[in-house]
Design an enzyme around this catalytic site. Structure first.
Site, mmCIF file in Angstrom:
data_model
loop_
_atom_site.group_PDB
_atom_site.id
_atom_site.type_symbol
_atom_site.label_atom_id
_atom_site.label_comp_id
_atom_site.label_asym_id
_atom_site.label_seq_id
_atom_site.Cartn_x
_atom_site.Cartn_y
_atom_site.Cartn_z
ATOM 1 N N LYS A 295 3.210 -15.950 -22.331
ATOM 2 C CA LYS A 295 4.284 -16.376 -21.495
ATOM 3 C C LYS A 295 4.776 -15.811 -20.962
ATOM 4 O O LYS A 295 6.316 -15.862 -21.454
ATOM 5 C CB LYS A 295 4.267 -18.253 -21.525
ATOM 6 N N GLU B 67 10.138 -23.466 -10.552
ATOM 7 C CA GLU B 67 10.068 -25.363 -10.896
ATOM 8 C C GLU B 67 10.861 -26.160 -10.414
ATOM 9 O O GLU B 67 10.493 -27.426 -9.583
ATOM 10 C CB GLU B 67 8.941 -25.172 -11.436
ATOM 11 N N HIS C 247 -3.171 -20.342 5.753
ATOM 12 C CA HIS C 247 -4.010 -21.356 5.212
ATOM 13 C C HIS C 247 -3.607 -20.391 3.876
ATOM 14 O O HIS C 247 -4.544 -20.430 3.218
ATOM 15 C CB HIS C 247 -5.930 -21.391 5.776
ATOM 16 N N SER D 108 6.968 -19.741 -22.870
ATOM 17 C CA SER D 108 6.659 -20.905 -24.422
ATOM 18 C C SER D 108 6.172 -20.749 -25.597
ATOM 19 O O SER D 108 7.118 -20.066 -26.381
ATOM 20 C CB SER D 108 4.598 -20.674 -23.977
#
Ligand code: ARG
Length: 457
Positions: free
Chosen positions: A282, A289, A155, A276
């Site tokens: 970043k 992704e 979980h 970024s």
């Protein structure tokens, strides 16, 4: 030049020609098309359907075309209808009359079915090779991290401690099944449809066995109508590709989570991350992704094939031309994804101390504390309750179980003794778990041997 102009008097509508044409994507298997034609011509010559001289002329002509395309001396003409027409028209241009005999006893229906099988069986091999390489990277990490402790999750909540080796071993298994799926599909698809003709075979005495064996097939397909219209093998390969992407996507999701500031389990190498344009701090896990995102694209190709086939009457229908772009796109996506994922994984840095600390802080040893009480005579259900209350106490005091004093332990149960500290240490919790498949030392030794066997098989 059209292969079918004889019956027509009017011109083809321009948009129809464009809509119908497949050269922009089927030129990809020019090698297979030429090899298939050589095998067909040699068989025709062997059977006396054309003369040996003609077969030799065709053989030489096709071999020259092959090397000319390979060397860039001959450009594939994008105005041709498809790769089959292109090769045949160049051949006829170059060798004259004999070239016109190549298509004897053959249709583009069995020709394209052959080309697609030859091309895609090679794709299955390529993908299996890349998977094996990825498994090798995983195996190296497995051997290096048998004592890299981390929390195992259920979980997405910290559950019980494991090691990085054990966690990575799960992915090794997934990719092992993926390879075996590709192999199964390969063995089932490796039959040659050449000689099926348009749909009903031919009256020429073709030797289908010979052509099949020349092209490294296990034999010819058994039914000519099935031979020209079967694309089940593409569904099987696309399904295997989809499962591979699903596995890579799960792995990517974990890397994305591990890479967050909150987890900090990993640091992705600069070569495999991007920044970024506005936020200077970043460092984004783009490859993970994109792999996760592109998974949908491969599922899309599988859906395309299932849908193209669902309403098709026997035998060949032009709908089948749609198999190519869907399959090629999925193949390109899966090969790029495995390659990049492998690169990212082999250069990733694991923050081992952060991982171990995370396992310590999350009560991942609570089950072991309960098991300790069980070995000291307390029924498991009662032990579960005692440790539950201990955990509440720790949360309140902002402590880990390991931080408690013996007195604190004993205030919950007199069964606790000095050896509780050793019993719940991260090392003990992991090392004791030695059932087959578990993260304990002995079990991991066994797993390493198993991985080695898989890679050597
Ligand atoms: N481009 C076609 C395909 O991909 C080749 C077969 C053409 N056959 C035909 N009967 N028009 O399926």
């Amino acid at each position: 030049m059209k292969l079918w102009g004889g019956r027509f008097t009017g011109e083809t509508n321009e948009l129809v020609a464009k809509y119908n044409s497949s050269i922009s994507f089927d030129s990809r298997f020019w090698r297979e098309d030429i090899k298939g034609s050589i095998a067909h011509a040699l068989m025709l010559g062997n059977q006396g359907i054309i003369t040996r001289e003609e077969a030799d002329q065709i053989h030489k002509g096709l071999t020259d075309i092959y090397s000319d395309i390979e060397a860039g001396r001959l450009q594939i003409d994008m105005e041709a209808e498809d790769i089959h027409s292109f090769v045949e028209s160049v051949l006829t241009e170059r060798i004259g009359e004999a070239g016109k005999k190549l298509h004897t006893g053959r249709s583009r229906n069995d020709q394209v079915a052959l080309d697609m099988r030859m091309y895609s069986r090679n794709c299955a091999k390529e993908v299996a090779k890349l998977l094996k390489k990825l498994q090798t990277t995983i195996f190296t990490l497995i051997k290096e991290n048998t004592e890299t402790y981390m929390p195992g999750f259920t979980h997405l909540q910290k559950a019980q401690p494991v090691t990085l080796s054990h966690h990575l071993g799960a992915y090794f298994e997934m990719f092992e099944r993926d390879r075996s799926r590709l192999k199964d599909a390969y063995n089932r698809m490796n039959f040659s449809p050449l000689g099926s003709g348009a749909l009903a075979g031919t009256t020429y005495p073709l030797d289908r066995e010979m052509a099949a064996h020349t092209l490294d097939f296990a034999g010819p397909t058994e039914n000519s109508m099935d031979g020209v219209s079967d694309r089940d093998y593409l569904i099987e390969l696309l399904s295997a590709f989809s499962t591979i992407m699903m596995h890579l996507s799960r792995f990517s999701e974990e890397i994305i989570i591990w890479n967050t500031n909150e987890y900090r389990f990993v640091e992705i190498d600069d070569a495999y991350s991007t920044g970024s344009s506005i936020m200077p701090q970043k460092k984004n896990p783009d490859i993970a992704e994109l792999v996760r995102g592109k998974t949908g694209r491969v599922y899309g190709s599988l859906m395309t094939m299932l849908t193209v086939l669902k309403g098709l009457p026997l035998a060949y229908n032009k709908d089948l031309q749609e198999d190519k772009e869907a399959f090629f796109d999925a193949y390109d996506t899966v090969t790029d994804s495995i390659t990049l994922f492998d690169g990212m994984l082999s250069t990733i840095h694991f923050n081992k101390e952060v991982m171990a600390q995370s396992a310590r802080n999350g009560f991942t040893n609570a089950t072991d504390a309960a098991d300790y009480l069980v070995t000291h005579g307390i029924p498991f259900r009662d032990a579960h309750g005692i440790i539950g209350r201990l955990v509440l106490y720790c949360i309140d005091k902002q402590k880990a179980l390991d931080d408690l004093t013996l007195e604190e332990f004993q205030s919950f149960s007199p069964a606790f003794g000095e050896d509780i500290f050793d019993a719940i240490s991260l090392k003990t919790c992991v090392e004791k778990r030695n059932t087959i498949g578990a993260p304990g030392t002995k079990a991991i030794e066994r797993m390493i041997e198993h991985c080695e066997n898989c890679l050597n098989a």
